[in-house]
Design an enzyme around this catalytic site. Structure first.
Site, PDB file in Angstrom:
ATOM      1  N   HIS B  55       0.839  -1.196   0.000  1.00  0.00           N
ATOM      2  CA  HIS B  55       0.000   0.000   0.000  1.00  0.00           C
ATOM      3  C   HIS B  55       0.882   1.257   0.000  1.00  0.00           C
ATOM      4  O   HIS B  55       2.028   1.220   0.467  1.00  0.00           O
ATOM      5  CB  HIS B  55      -0.906   0.014   1.234  1.00  0.00           C
ATOM      6  N   GLU B  57       0.921   3.822   1.862  1.00  0.00           N
ATOM      7  CA  GLU B  57       1.435   4.213   3.180  1.00  0.00           C
ATOM      8  C   GLU B  57       2.644   3.374   3.580  1.00  0.00           C
ATOM      9  O   GLU B  57       3.616   3.883   4.153  1.00  0.00           O
ATOM     10  CB  GLU B  57       0.360   4.039   4.267  1.00  0.00           C
ATOM     11  N   CYS B  85      -6.146   1.581   5.893  1.00  0.00           N
ATOM     12  CA  CYS B  85      -6.738   0.316   6.342  1.00  0.00           C
ATOM     13  C   CYS B  85      -6.106  -0.067   7.679  1.00  0.00           C
ATOM     14  O   CYS B  85      -5.195   0.598   8.174  1.00  0.00           O
ATOM     15  CB  CYS B  85      -6.520  -0.784   5.296  1.00  0.00           C
ATOM     16  N   CYS B  88      -2.258  -0.551   7.619  1.00  0.00           N
ATOM     17  CA  CYS B  88      -1.497   0.701   7.554  1.00  0.00           C
ATOM     18  C   CYS B  88      -1.590   1.465   8.869  1.00  0.00           C
ATOM     19  O   CYS B  88      -0.624   2.094   9.297  1.00  0.00           O
ATOM     20  CB  CYS B  88      -1.977   1.531   6.364  1.00  0.00           C
TER      21      CYS B  88
END
Lengths: 148, 148
Positions: B55, B57, B85, B88
């Site tokens: 992701h 992040e 999410c 993260c």
């Protein structure tokens, strides 16, 4: 058909945890099993990499995705010596891993602390806990008593 | 003293999100700001890497740890176009990041879905949401309507 027991694979995760221990890292280890074979291994490397996300599970998962060339692990089992944290739970959720087997619980940083009774994994993921819990926790205790 | 606004940095995160969009990845982007400078960038690379943990992040955080040579980001701000999410969030928790600023909410996969009112970040982390939310969400809508 599994020919090896959960204890057998957890012993392999414990071997990874001991590598972390010897490297002066919090001693947590993980392996990913697919079709009875260990396809990926990982141990905590937070200090080495100066990266607090370099947990045993994250490293083992990324190795497993690379190994299988797939971003889903529905037919795999991840073994980890200590209850996963929220981040690792989230990663396991995204992987749709078939099964998560862990050893000792982690009252301070384990996922249950934040999620409570809510199951944060993929709905189809099966969770088994307490496999070789004493050995897994003892290694953590040895590590932290050495630190003091 | 911040000379740039949250909107300015969120525009930089949006630039990352558009790189993801052009690469046919779910268009989410992130930047890490420290001492008014962007020290790390990331965009979603789940498909490219076949790794569901890649992701925006996570990539931006790992780049920031490498850049600073530190595993903590107390004085930094992470900007991300969409609500993080659970994974993260967990990573941001471990980083002890000073501030998390996000654009649009994510009812399906955002952290609030699982944690509810419980704050899953580090107790000292400040959360700001809704910066350029419309633009951030529109990019997601454009992506998913293209997919259908």
């Amino acid at each position: 058909m599994e020919t090896h027991s959960h204890e057998y694979y957890m012993q392999q995760a414990l071997r990874q945890a001991r590598i972390a221990f010897d490297a002066d890292e919090v001693p947590i280890g993980a392996v990913v099993v697919w079709d009875q074979k260990i396809i990926a291994r990982g141990y905590n490397q937070v200090e080495l990499l100066k990266d607090p996300t370099a947990h045993a599970e994250m490293i083992a998962l990324t190795a497993a995705f690379n190994q299988l060339g797939s971003k889903y692990l529905m037919d795999a089992t991840l073994y980890v010596t200590i209850e996963p944290c929220l981040m690792c739970c989230g990663a396991l959720y995204w992987s749709k891993v078939g099964q998560v087997v862990f050893g000792g619980t982690d009252v301070k940083n384990g996922y249950k602390k934040t999620t409570g009774t809510q199951h944060p994994f993929h709905p189809k993921t099966k969770i088994i806990e307490g496999i070789l819990a004493e050995e897994c926790i003892q290694l953590m205790k040895d590590f932290f008593s050495k630190k003091r």
